[in-house]
Design a protein around this motif. Structure first.
Motif, short mmCIF file in Angstrom:
data_model
loop_
_atom_site.label_atom_id
_atom_site.label_comp_id
_atom_site.label_asym_id
_atom_site.label_seq_id
_atom_site.Cartn_x
_atom_site.Cartn_y
_atom_site.Cartn_z
N TRP A 66 47.41 42.05 38.80
CA TRP A 66 47.83 40.48 39.23
C TRP A 66 47.41 39.78 38.92
O TRP A 66 48.13 38.53 39.53
CB TRP A 66 47.24 41.24 40.68
CG TRP A 66 47.82 42.26 41.33
CD1 TRP A 66 47.62 43.06 41.83
CD2 TRP A 66 49.18 41.87 42.47
NE1 TRP A 66 48.43 44.33 42.96
CE2 TRP A 66 49.67 43.20 42.46
CE3 TRP A 66 50.38 40.84 42.59
CZ2 TRP A 66 50.78 43.57 43.07
CZ3 TRP A 66 51.81 41.21 43.55
CH2 TRP A 66 51.24 42.89 43.96
N ALA A 86 50.62 41.04 47.68
CA ALA A 86 51.85 39.80 46.61
C ALA A 86 51.34 38.63 47.37
O ALA A 86 51.33 37.48 45.29
CB ALA A 86 53.21 40.79 45.71
N LYS A 89 48.20 37.14 46.25
CA LYS A 89 48.28 36.52 44.84
C LYS A 89 49.35 35.44 43.98
O LYS A 89 49.32 35.25 42.55
CB LYS A 89 48.48 37.90 43.93
CG LYS A 89 47.41 39.06 44.30
CD LYS A 89 46.44 38.70 43.82
CE LYS A 89 45.32 39.37 44.34
NZ LYS A 89 43.46 38.57 44.15
N SER A 91 52.80 35.78 43.89
CA SER A 91 53.52 36.57 43.21
C SER A 91 54.74 37.26 44.38
O SER A 91 54.78 36.81 45.65
CB SER A 91 53.44 37.83 43.06
OG SER A 91 52.04 37.64 42.11
#
Length: 372
Positions: A66, A86, A89, A91
């Motif tokens: 990640w 996600a 992180k 993302s």
């Protein structure tokens, strides 16, 4: 990018039936599924280098690298845990978008489809959509113009309704009507945030000798990017896609100089194709190395690894794939030519079981995406 692993546009998903859509809406509606409600907010930051991955389901995502990932295109079942993680992180997580090109010639159908995708993205707390349409399109046909309009209108709608969202489109490894996909590539690239170039399944149409070859030969792959850039597409609109899977071909004949003759299986006009082989993920191919006849061999012309083995019936096989060595060479082109980034089909193809050998192989594949 269909089926178990990818490529070829051989299966399709079209407009979601009303009942299915209603189910999706219920899954994503109501309270934020994340422990921290802030994680349901859209990701709006844009990073300088894109690492765009495709997840096809399951829980492998818990073991991804990640530190690299900027976008996850979800081609499996909706997983709110993946979305929450996600987002933690930084993302993006985006939908898969697919629709019949014949249907979208009707502007009303286009509008309805786009509204459906925006609503689904909102209710699932997603950050955009990756449009994956690999259907045949005749140049300058009604479908040709409708597809460009779909990309433009989808981008406008997502950017308006979900500020900071991302709209991308998957294109063939070269603009030369691969698999009869004669798209308006410059118009599509101009109309969305960037395009993901599917630099794999490059033997989907074999017009020359029917032999096993690399899934994504180095020179052939890079020539595709050169052509896109020569068409006027900004390199910052191009993300290089690389394969984390390979093809296992049964050889009708295997010569001493490693030429493997294969069955003639036509595809979209070409006499031969990679349909003569079977797709296998990198983790399965690596398991076969020790029992192979050859170990890992290297083809200098195609700059690709391969191996050979004999099956229980006595038939010879040749397996072509990509590994850290071949991927690093392509990733170097990405940096040297200022492309938007890199990604793979698909992120589930590695061995995340945690064994020492598997862990070493997996780390090497992730690290090859961004060589120093």
């Amino acid at each position: 990018m269909e089926g178990l692993l990818g490529g070829g546009g051989r299966a399709r998903l079209f407009l979601a039936p009303p009942l299915l859509l209603a189910l999706h809406l219920r899954l994503g509606s109501g309270a934020c599924p994340c422990q921290d409600p802030a994680l349901c907010s859209p990701i709006t930051a844009t990073r300088d280098f894109e690492v765009f991955i495709f997840d096809v389901g399951g829980k492998d995502w818990k073991f991804y690298n990640w530190t690299q990932i900027t976008t996850v295109a979800t081609f499996g079942k909706y997983d709110p845990d993946l979305m929450c993680y996600a987002h933690s992180k930084g993302s993006r997580v985006v939908l898969k978008g697919d629709v019949s090109v014949k249907a979208i010639v009707d502007p009303a159908v286009r509008k309805a489809w786009i509204n459906q995708q925006v609503d689904l993205a909102k209710t699932q707390y997603m950050d955009g959509i990756n449009i994956d349409i690999e259907q045949e399109v005749i140049q300058f046909s009604d479908e040709y113009y409708a597809l460009t309009a779909l990309v433009k209108e989808t981008t406008e709608a997502f950017h308006k309704e979900i500020p900071g969202s991302q709209v991308t489109f998957d294109i063939a490894w070269t603009p030369e009507c691969i698999d009869k996909r004669c798209y308006n590539y410059t118009g599509i690239a101009d109309s969305c945030d960037f395009v993901f170039v599917m630099s794999y399944d490059e033997q989907s149409q074999v017009w020359t000798e029917c032999i096993a070859r690399a899934n994504a030969p180095y020179n052939q792959t890079l020539a595709g990017y050169d052509r896109y850039i020569c068409m006027g597409i900004d390199p910052k609109k191009l993300v290089m896609g690389i394969p984390w899977y390979g093809y296992d071909y049964t050889c009708l004949n295997l010569s001493k100089d490693h030429v493997c003759s294969i069955l003639k299986i036509p595809f979209r006009g070409a006499p031969c194709s990679d349909a003569a082989g079977r797709q296998f993920p990198y983790k399965i191919i690596m398991d076969r190395v020790n029992s192979s006849l050859s170990g890992i061999l290297w083809d200098e012309q195609q700059k690709a690894p391969y191996l050979e083995y004999k099956d229980s019936r006595g038939a010879f096989h040749q397996v072509w794939f990509d590994n850290p060595r071949s991927i690093s060479l392509k990733a170097a082109y990405v940096k040297e030519h200022g492309l938007r980034g890199i990604g793979m089909w698909n992120s589930n193809c590695l061995d995340y079981s945690g064994g020492s050998v598997a862990q070493e192989q997996t780390e090497a594949m992730w690290n090859a995406l961004t060589p120093n």
